[in-house]
Every structure is written in structure tokens, then in C-alpha cells.
Design a protein around this motif. Sequence first.
Motif, short mmCIF file in Angstrom:
data_model
loop_
_atom_site.label_atom_id
_atom_site.label_comp_id
_atom_site.label_asym_id
_atom_site.label_seq_id
_atom_site.Cartn_x
_atom_site.Cartn_y
_atom_site.Cartn_z
N SER A 1 25.30 -31.31 74.63
CA SER A 1 24.01 -30.71 74.29
C SER A 1 22.93 -31.74 74.56
CB SER A 1 24.00 -30.31 72.81
OG SER A 1 22.74 -29.81 72.44
N VAL A 2 21.92 -31.37 75.35
CA VAL A 2 20.81 -32.26 75.68
C VAL A 2 19.54 -31.62 75.11
CG1 VAL A 2 19.57 -33.44 77.53
CG2 VAL A 2 22.00 -32.92 77.81
N ARG A 3 18.83 -32.37 74.27
CA ARG A 3 17.68 -31.83 73.54
C ARG A 3 16.42 -32.65 73.76
NH1 ARG A 3 20.61 -31.32 67.66
NH2 ARG A 3 22.17 -29.77 68.28
N ILE B 1 12.55 -29.27 70.45
CA ILE B 1 11.53 -28.49 71.16
C ILE B 1 12.17 -27.66 72.26
CG2 ILE B 1 9.46 -28.68 72.60
CD1 ILE B 1 9.08 -29.46 69.65
N ASN B 2 13.16 -28.20 72.91
CA ASN B 2 13.85 -27.53 74.01
C ASN B 2 15.26 -28.09 74.09
OD1 ASN B 2 14.34 -25.97 76.25
ND2 ASN B 2 12.99 -27.10 77.62
N HIS B 3 16.16 -27.34 74.69
CA HIS B 3 17.53 -27.85 74.83
C HIS B 3 18.24 -27.16 75.99
CE1 HIS B 3 18.34 -24.16 72.63
NE2 HIS B 3 19.57 -24.23 73.09
N LYS C 1 13.27 -28.18 81.77
CA LYS C 1 11.84 -28.46 81.73
C LYS C 1 11.49 -29.01 80.35
CE LYS C 1 10.29 -25.18 85.15
NZ LYS C 1 9.66 -26.01 86.14
N VAL C 2 10.65 -30.04 80.34
CA VAL C 2 10.21 -30.63 79.08
C VAL C 2 8.74 -30.31 78.86
CG1 VAL C 2 11.93 -32.47 79.08
CG2 VAL C 2 9.72 -32.86 80.15
N ILE D 1 14.67 -37.70 74.30
CA ILE D 1 15.80 -36.87 74.72
C ILE D 1 16.99 -37.30 73.88
CG2 ILE D 1 16.49 -38.41 76.60
CD1 ILE D 1 17.22 -35.87 78.18
N GLN D 2 17.73 -36.32 73.38
CA GLN D 2 18.88 -36.58 72.53
C GLN D 2 20.10 -35.91 73.14
OE1 GLN D 2 19.45 -34.51 68.60
NE2 GLN D 2 19.06 -36.61 67.86
N VAL D 3 21.23 -36.60 73.11
CA VAL D 3 22.47 -36.06 73.66
C VAL D 3 23.53 -36.06 72.57
CG1 VAL D 3 24.24 -36.35 75.43
CG2 VAL D 3 21.87 -36.99 75.93
#
Length: 92
Positions: free
Chosen positions: A41-43, A52-54, A66-67, A74-76
Motif C-alpha cells: 500500500s502506497v499512501r 490524502i490518496n493511495h 497522482k499526488v 509518501i508512506q509504504v
Amino acid sequence: MSYSTLYTCESVLIPAITSAQSGTVSGKVINYRGKGVANASVRELDHNKRVINHTEADANGIFTFKVRDKQHSIQVIAPGYRKITHKMLGHS
């Protein structure tokens, strides 16, 4: 078992951001052996650490999304691995 971003154990994620242009971030999530981590999961997190998005990495650990703001983080996250958070600013 200790966790470290210095590749000292198998349960470390390394988000390799290859592009952060035009509001799009892409890269590959790998473990310390350089193997892609499937379905990670990339957030995108804002300054208050809200998601905000993932997206989800593919079977080879590759992701693109898209960010909203390149100054966010960015969190993984992936099962069996330590959660990693990095600032996107400065990546190109």
C-alpha cells in the motif's frame, strides 16, 4: 528482530521514487534484497498525517499515482514489513 533502513533485516521496505513530476509519483517498493514487494500500500499523507490518496503496488512492487502536493509525505505499508514514511519534496 530489529528494523532498519540500512538493509539489515529482511522485513524492510524501500520505496524507490523514480519520478515526482507533474503531480505524479511512480517508483518501486523493494525489500533489502532488491526484490519487488507485491501489493504494498502506497499512501500520500498530508502534514497532519492524514491519508490524502493511495494506491497499491503491482505484483512486481511498481506503483504510480497522482499526488495533490509534492510537499506531502509518501508512506509504504505491506504485511510482514515495517511501515516507512518519506517526504516527497526533493525527488525528481
